[in-house]
Design a protein around this motif. Structure first.
Motif, short mmCIF file in Angstrom:
data_model
loop_
_atom_site.label_atom_id
_atom_site.label_comp_id
_atom_site.label_asym_id
_atom_site.label_seq_id
_atom_site.Cartn_x
_atom_site.Cartn_y
_atom_site.Cartn_z
N LYS A 19 1.10 -1.50 -0.01
CA LYS A 19 -0.13 -0.27 -0.11
C LYS A 19 1.00 1.05 0.15
CE LYS A 19 -4.29 -2.19 1.43
NZ LYS A 19 -4.82 -2.57 2.85
N THR A 21 4.08 1.86 -1.29
CA THR A 21 4.53 1.83 -2.34
C THR A 21 4.26 1.96 -3.87
OG1 THR A 21 4.82 -0.80 -2.55
CG2 THR A 21 6.84 0.41 -0.78
N GLY A 22 2.17 1.85 -3.23
CA GLY A 22 2.00 2.26 -4.80
C GLY A 22 1.77 0.67 -5.40
N ASP A 29 -7.50 -0.31 -10.76
CA ASP A 29 -6.71 -0.60 -11.10
C ASP A 29 -6.27 -1.96 -12.36
OD1 ASP A 29 -4.96 0.30 -8.10
OD2 ASP A 29 -5.80 1.56 -9.26
N LYS B 43 -13.97 19.77 -17.33
CA LYS B 43 -14.34 18.31 -17.06
C LYS B 43 -16.24 18.41 -17.11
CE LYS B 43 -10.37 16.19 -14.54
NZ LYS B 43 -10.36 15.47 -13.10
N PRO B 106 -0.61 20.95 -3.45
CA PRO B 106 -0.46 21.10 -4.58
C PRO B 106 -1.36 21.43 -5.59
CG PRO B 106 -1.12 19.20 -3.49
CD PRO B 106 -1.26 19.95 -2.04
N VAL B 107 -2.20 21.87 -4.72
CA VAL B 107 -3.09 22.81 -6.04
C VAL B 107 -2.32 24.73 -5.56
CG1 VAL B 107 -5.20 24.47 -5.72
CG2 VAL B 107 -5.36 22.22 -5.71
N ASN B 109 0.43 25.11 -5.92
CA ASN B 109 1.85 24.90 -7.13
C ASN B 109 1.92 25.57 -8.44
OD1 ASN B 109 3.83 23.53 -4.78
ND2 ASN B 109 3.65 21.81 -4.89
N ARG B 110 0.51 25.10 -8.21
CA ARG B 110 0.61 24.99 -10.03
C ARG B 110 -0.87 26.63 -10.19
NH1 ARG B 110 1.94 22.44 -14.50
NH2 ARG B 110 0.07 22.28 -15.47
N GLU B 193 -8.56 22.47 2.05
CA GLU B 193 -9.79 22.15 0.70
C GLU B 193 -10.41 22.88 0.58
OE1 GLU B 193 -9.69 19.02 -0.55
OE2 GLU B 193 -8.05 18.29 0.40
N LYS C 38 -4.20 7.21 -7.85
CA LYS C 38 -5.48 7.07 -8.46
C LYS C 38 -6.91 7.44 -8.71
CE LYS C 38 -4.35 3.42 -6.10
NZ LYS C 38 -4.25 2.12 -6.87
N GLY C 44 -9.69 17.09 -8.25
CA GLY C 44 -8.28 18.23 -7.40
C GLY C 44 -8.72 18.15 -6.04
N CYS C 46 -9.42 15.39 -3.10
CA CYS C 46 -9.08 14.38 -2.24
C CYS C 46 -7.31 14.39 -2.30
CB CYS C 46 -9.77 13.27 -2.91
SG CYS C 46 -9.04 12.21 -4.29
N ASN C 50 -1.95 12.84 -6.38
CA ASN C 50 -0.74 13.46 -5.89
C ASN C 50 0.64 12.80 -6.47
OD1 ASN C 50 -2.09 15.37 -5.06
ND2 ASN C 50 -1.09 15.20 -2.64
N SER C 57 5.06 18.39 -5.84
CA SER C 57 3.26 17.78 -5.54
C SER C 57 2.73 18.44 -6.34
CB SER C 57 2.84 17.68 -4.97
OG SER C 57 2.39 18.94 -3.57
N VAL C 58 1.28 17.61 -7.79
CA VAL C 58 0.58 18.41 -8.08
C VAL C 58 -0.44 17.54 -8.49
CG1 VAL C 58 2.31 19.67 -9.46
CG2 VAL C 58 0.91 17.38 -10.31
N ARG C 59 -1.96 18.09 -8.16
CA ARG C 59 -3.02 17.36 -8.74
C ARG C 59 -3.00 16.42 -10.01
NH1 ARG C 59 -4.53 17.01 -3.54
NH2 ARG C 59 -5.38 18.37 -2.62
N CYS C 61 -4.94 15.36 -11.60
CA CYS C 61 -6.48 14.90 -12.49
C CYS C 61 -6.91 15.75 -12.58
CB CYS C 61 -7.16 14.53 -11.57
SG CYS C 61 -7.89 15.34 -10.16
N ILE C 76 4.40 7.37 -6.93
CA ILE C 76 4.86 6.80 -5.89
C ILE C 76 5.21 5.72 -5.95
CG2 ILE C 76 2.28 5.45 -5.92
CD1 ILE C 76 3.55 6.49 -2.47
N PRO C 104 -0.81 6.93 -2.21
CA PRO C 104 0.38 7.26 -2.25
C PRO C 104 0.30 8.58 -2.81
CG PRO C 104 -1.00 5.17 -3.40
CD PRO C 104 -1.96 5.48 -2.15
N THR C 107 1.98 9.90 0.60
CA THR C 107 3.22 9.55 0.71
C THR C 107 3.79 10.50 -0.27
OG1 THR C 107 2.99 7.79 1.22
CG2 THR C 107 5.11 8.01 0.37
N ASN C 132 -4.86 15.55 1.89
CA ASN C 132 -5.45 14.69 1.07
C ASN C 132 -6.11 13.86 2.56
OD1 ASN C 132 -1.43 14.81 0.97
ND2 ASN C 132 -2.62 13.23 -0.32
#
Lengths: 85, 296, 156
Positions: A19, A21-22, A29, B43, B106-107, B109-110, B193, C38, C44, C46, C50, C57-59, C61, C76, C104, C107, C132
């Motif tokens: 989990k 390590t993906g 999947d 989307k 992450p948001v 960053n962009r 969020e 995943k 954007g 959840c 990532n 780090s970016v989304r 999706c 990951i 993932p 991490t 996350n």
């Protein structure tokens, strides 16, 4: 003295490493190939009602639809809630 | 298929090409920078552009520069860049504080400050600080460059003063004048969020206060009646703050939506106004709390 | 109109054909074999999508694959190419994840934090993973693990 293999000892989750390590594979999947069919459940719009009839002819005609199934296709019933309570 | 809508993608290498591409497809092309709003909108089929013009190749738009009395933030500057910029921390800390509460890393960053401005959503975190600072938005189009004051930028929900053929190239914030301190407070349902349920940006100088609200009207808005009542930080007292709080109902017009009710927003706006004003005044005289401290 | 782009994924230069409306997440999962990121909310919120794009780090999706032509992406799978790193070992030791679906994404966020800030405070860690969502754990064992790793690294 603790001679036990597990009791009293920390036990790592059996799939913990996969989990983090993906590597762990979840259903989304999995690759079932191009012939995978997708199903959509059509729910009753009524909370408490009796099904008088379900007309599936128009749905079956839509492009890409392989089959439309209703409860009538499953003569054997099983599960928790067999009776209308 | 995450995105059903089909479109063309181009990445011009100079601003003139970007403007030309936009002008060629009036209303049918859209500019893409960070994409954290835009890709989501495509989307959902909320927007359906025929052409997406990626401006990330215009590297001159990535800079934060100090030009005499003006701090210039290029259109491609991300919230993360704002947070890491010493110029921003030192000269425009109110904007810095608002950047730290936008979404999550992450948001940030962009996502770009300018993209946030162009979304025109009433709860945009860039709105209140730039209104308070009296910033200017620099826009380029086929007819040349024009500058739009922040107070003239927001026209309504998701509507800004930018025309379909124009590209925002920078935001300019004046940094001359007396020393200033600020406070940005954002109320959200959960951390990392959420869009603001209510936000307030307060700027204090020895000459007085600028107060701006977000998420409680059809646009981010300044509150001149409240500003007038507050007077100068030196003579700020409980009575003036209470009077200012009573004016909140005249200055803002919140609605009930998925994130909060009208009544809750009104109630919280008054509390946040008090905290914002007191904190900005304290910071002006050099006292705590540090920028980035959560106050709600 | 399909276009061929080049992405360096987990250290390996790869060419892939994409349509303009393919998201990076889709391309990673469906065309490049990286199932680690995943599809959670796909909007954007959840964090399960990532990845690191040019170190940040970016989304994935919310990014069109075509935007990443010429970029370096680490998912990951590629965070610790030589086998699980200290962070992953500590996650397993502390039972930090249950269903693991958020692992993932978390991490990736945690690695970005530790790369930029080897001695984070608890507040820093909470902020780093605030994008996350985890439904199983309540976050505490995850936060404890990230702090534990940063202290271990410090004492080396």
């Amino acid at each position: 003295m603790n001679d036990y293999k597990f009791i009293g000892k920390p036990v790592s989750r059996i799939d913990g490493l996969e989990k983090v390590t993906g590597a762990a594979i979840y259903v989304d999947d999995m690759d079932f190939g191009p012939n995978l069919l997708h199903a959509e459940v059509v729910e009753s719009p009524h909370a408490n009602a009796i099904i008088k009839s379900i007309d599936t002819t128009e749905a079956a005609k839509l492009p890409g639809v392989v089959k439309v199934v209703t409860g009538r296709d499953f003569p054997l019933k099983f599960g928790l809630y067999m009776k209308d309570r | 298929m995450a995105i059903a809508h089909e479109f063309e993608y181009i990445k011009p290498s100079c601003l003139a090409d970007a403007i030309e591409a936009l002008a060629r497809n009036p209303g049918k092309a859209t500019v893409l920078a960070g994409g954290t709003d835009l890709v989501g909108w495509i989307k959902e089929d909320f927007i359906t552009p025929e052409t997406v013009i990626d401006i990330k190749g215009l590297s001159q738009l990535r800079e934060i520069t100090l030009d005499g009395d003006t701090l210039r933030i290029g259109a491609l500057v991300t919230f993360n860049q704002l947070i890491e910029s010493q110029l921003v921390i030192q000269r425009i800390p109110l904007l810095w504080e608002s950047a730290t509460v936008v979404a999550c890393k992450p948001v940030r960053n962009r996502a770009t400050l300018v993209g946030n401005l162009c979304s025109g959503i009433p709860c945009c975190d860039s709105g209140p600080p730039l209104l308070a600072y009296g910033a200017t938005i620099v826009v380029d189009g086929p007819n040349g460059t024009r500058k739009i004051a922040a107070k003239d930028w927001f026209l309504g929900p998701r509507r800004t003063a930018r025309s379909a053929a124009e590209i925002v190239t920078a935001v300019e914030v004046p940094v001359s004048g007396p020393e200033s301190a600020g406070c940005y407070i954002k109320l959200g349902r959960y951390r990392g969020e959420d869009l603001a349920q209510v936000s307030v940006g307060v700027l204090a100088t020895k000459l007085g206060f600028r107060v701006a609200f977000g998420a409680v009207g059809s646009t981010p808005l300044l509150a001149p009646k409240i500003e007038a009542v507050l007077g100068v930080p030196d003579s700020l007292n409980e009575a003036k703050i209470r009077e200012a709080q009573e004016l909140v109902e005249e200055e803002i017009s919140p609605i009930t939506d998925v994130r909060a009710t009208l009544e809750y927003r009104m109630h919280m706006a008054k509390i946040m106004l008090k905290r914002g004003v007191e904190t900005a005044a304290k910071r002006l005289s050099g006292r705590c709390p540090a920028y980035g401290t959560r106050l709600i | 109109m399909k276009r061929s782009i080049e992405i360096t994924l987990n250290g390996e230069k790869r060419a892939v054909e994409v349509e303009p409306n393919d998201t990076l997440l889709e391309v990673l999962r469906e065309k490049m074999g990286a199932k680690g990121p995943k599809v959670g909310c796909d909007r954007g919120d959840c964090g399960t999508c990532n990845v690191l794009l040019d170190g940040m780090s970016v989304r994935s999706c919310l990014i069109l694959a075509i935007e990443t032509d010429g970029s370096e992406i680490v998912s990951i799978e590629g965070l610790c190419p030589d086998g699980p790193g200290p962070l992953q070992d500590v996650f397993v030791k502390n039972n930090a994840f249950q269903c693991g679906f958020c692992a993932p994404g978390i991490t990736v966020s945690a690695m970005e934090l530790l790369n930029n800030n080897p001695e984070p405070t608890r507040e820093d860690v909470v902020e780093a993973i605030s994008g996350n969502l985890c439904r199983c754990t309540g976050y505490t064992p995850i936060i404890d693990s990230i702090l534990e790793v940063s202290k271990k690294e410090k004492s080396r």
